[in-house]
Design a protein around this motif. Structure first.
Motif, PDB file in Angstrom:
ATOM      1  N   THR A   3       2.254 -23.298  37.811  1.00 23.45           N
ATOM      2  CA  THR A   3       3.290 -23.049  36.819  1.00 23.45           C
ATOM      3  C   THR A   3       3.130 -21.634  36.275  1.00 23.45           C
ATOM      4  O   THR A   3       2.015 -21.219  35.966  1.00 23.45           O
ATOM      5  CB  THR A   3       3.172 -24.068  35.667  1.00 23.45           C
ATOM      6  N   GLN A   5       3.035 -18.496  33.740  1.00 25.33           N
ATOM      7  CA  GLN A   5       2.647 -18.349  32.347  1.00 25.33           C
ATOM      8  C   GLN A   5       3.809 -17.842  31.500  1.00 25.33           C
ATOM      9  O   GLN A   5       3.888 -18.102  30.317  1.00 25.33           O
ATOM     10  CB  GLN A   5       1.477 -17.362  32.226  1.00 25.33           C
ATOM     11  N   GLU A  70       7.780 -20.580  22.997  1.00 27.58           N
ATOM     12  CA  GLU A  70       6.757 -21.315  23.744  1.00 27.58           C
ATOM     13  C   GLU A  70       7.324 -22.658  24.214  1.00 27.58           C
ATOM     14  O   GLU A  70       7.586 -23.542  23.391  1.00 27.58           O
ATOM     15  CB  GLU A  70       5.521 -21.547  22.876  1.00 27.58           C
ATOM     16  N   ASP A  72       6.743 -26.128  25.832  1.00 25.68           N
ATOM     17  CA  ASP A  72       5.619 -27.021  26.099  1.00 25.68           C
ATOM     18  C   ASP A  72       6.058 -28.393  26.611  1.00 25.68           C
ATOM     19  O   ASP A  72       5.225 -29.205  26.991  1.00 25.68           O
ATOM     20  CB  ASP A  72       4.738 -27.187  24.862  1.00 25.68           C
ATOM     21  N   ALA A 156       0.904 -28.871  30.953  1.00 20.96           N
ATOM     22  CA  ALA A 156      -0.533 -28.706  30.743  1.00 20.96           C
ATOM     23  C   ALA A 156      -0.810 -27.420  29.953  1.00 20.96           C
ATOM     24  O   ALA A 156      -1.709 -27.385  29.114  1.00 20.96           O
ATOM     25  CB  ALA A 156      -1.264 -28.669  32.080  1.00 20.96           C
ATOM     26  N   GLU A 157      -0.024 -26.379  30.210  1.00 20.53           N
ATOM     27  CA  GLU A 157      -0.130 -25.114  29.491  1.00 20.53           C
ATOM     28  C   GLU A 157       1.283 -24.664  29.136  1.00 20.53           C
ATOM     29  O   GLU A 157       2.183 -24.723  29.985  1.00 20.53           O
ATOM     30  CB  GLU A 157      -0.788 -24.052  30.361  1.00 20.53           C
ATOM     31  N   PRO A 158       1.505 -24.203  27.915  1.00 20.05           N
ATOM     32  CA  PRO A 158       2.844 -23.723  27.550  1.00 20.05           C
ATOM     33  C   PRO A 158       3.265 -22.517  28.390  1.00 20.05           C
ATOM     34  O   PRO A 158       2.430 -21.760  28.877  1.00 20.05           O
ATOM     35  CB  PRO A 158       2.712 -23.305  26.080  1.00 20.05           C
ATOM     36  N   THR A 160       5.614 -19.104  28.171  1.00 19.41           N
ATOM     37  CA  THR A 160       6.288 -18.209  27.239  1.00 19.41           C
ATOM     38  C   THR A 160       7.625 -17.774  27.835  1.00 19.41           C
ATOM     39  O   THR A 160       7.667 -17.276  28.960  1.00 19.41           O
ATOM     40  CB  THR A 160       5.421 -16.958  26.939  1.00 19.41           C
TER      41      THR A 160
END
Length: 165
Positions: A3, A5, A70, A72, A156-158, A160
């Motif tokens: 995914t 960032q 962000e 999420d 799992a990770e936001p 941006t």
């Protein structure tokens, strides 16, 4: 699948948005003139697709967000399409993702122009309603009825979402 960032917002166009649904806007020549020729009707611009239930019109009032944003969580509605029509002239953020074996694939973020709405196809992964200005008032046409019509997927990770440069 990896995914990203960060993704950058792109302008909302009918062609770019086609895999996810329809852009709702009054462009070009109206399909017909009504009301003694004083009103152009852009006829039947959205595919309302409901597995069961019926179409309903609701009003949503969402708090404005800002860029960078962000992301999420993405959600989808497997039992019906969902149209968002802003009730102000302000643009809003539209985040969608293709389905990747039952989970969202890589998201795409669009920025609307004044006068644009969207109709999300049934089952399309999307971010939450994200106005960028107050008031975040929208008319929403979607499925009303019994059944589980909401799936959420928390990342799992936001990611941006950034403004175009």
């Amino acid at each position: 699948m990896t995914t990203p960032q960060q993704i950058t917002v792109i302008p909302l166009t009918a062609d770019a948005f086609a895999p996810f649904g329809e852009v709702l806007e009054a462009v070009g020549t109206p399909d017909k003139l009504i009301n003694q020729g004083l009103c152009g009707r852009f006829h039947d611009r959205a595919t309302l697709d409901f597995q069961s239930g019926q179409a309903g019109i609701s009003l949503f009032e969402a708090k404005p967000r800002s860029l960078p944003y962000e992301l999420d969580m993405l959600e989808r509605h497997p039992l019906g399409s969902q149209a968002f029509l802003p009730m102000t002239e302000h643009p809003f953020l539209v985040i969608v993702a293709p389905d990747d074996a039952g989970v969202p694939g890589t998201p795409v973020a669009f920025l609307t122009r004044p006068g644009q709405g969207i109709n999300l196809a049934r089952g399309t992964w999307h971010g939450v309603l994200t106005p960028l200005h107050a008031p975040g008032l929208f008319a929403v046409i979607d499925r009303i009825g019994p059944g589980d019509n909401l799936e959420e997927h928390w990342l799992a990770e936001p990611i941006t979402i950034s403004a175009p440069t």
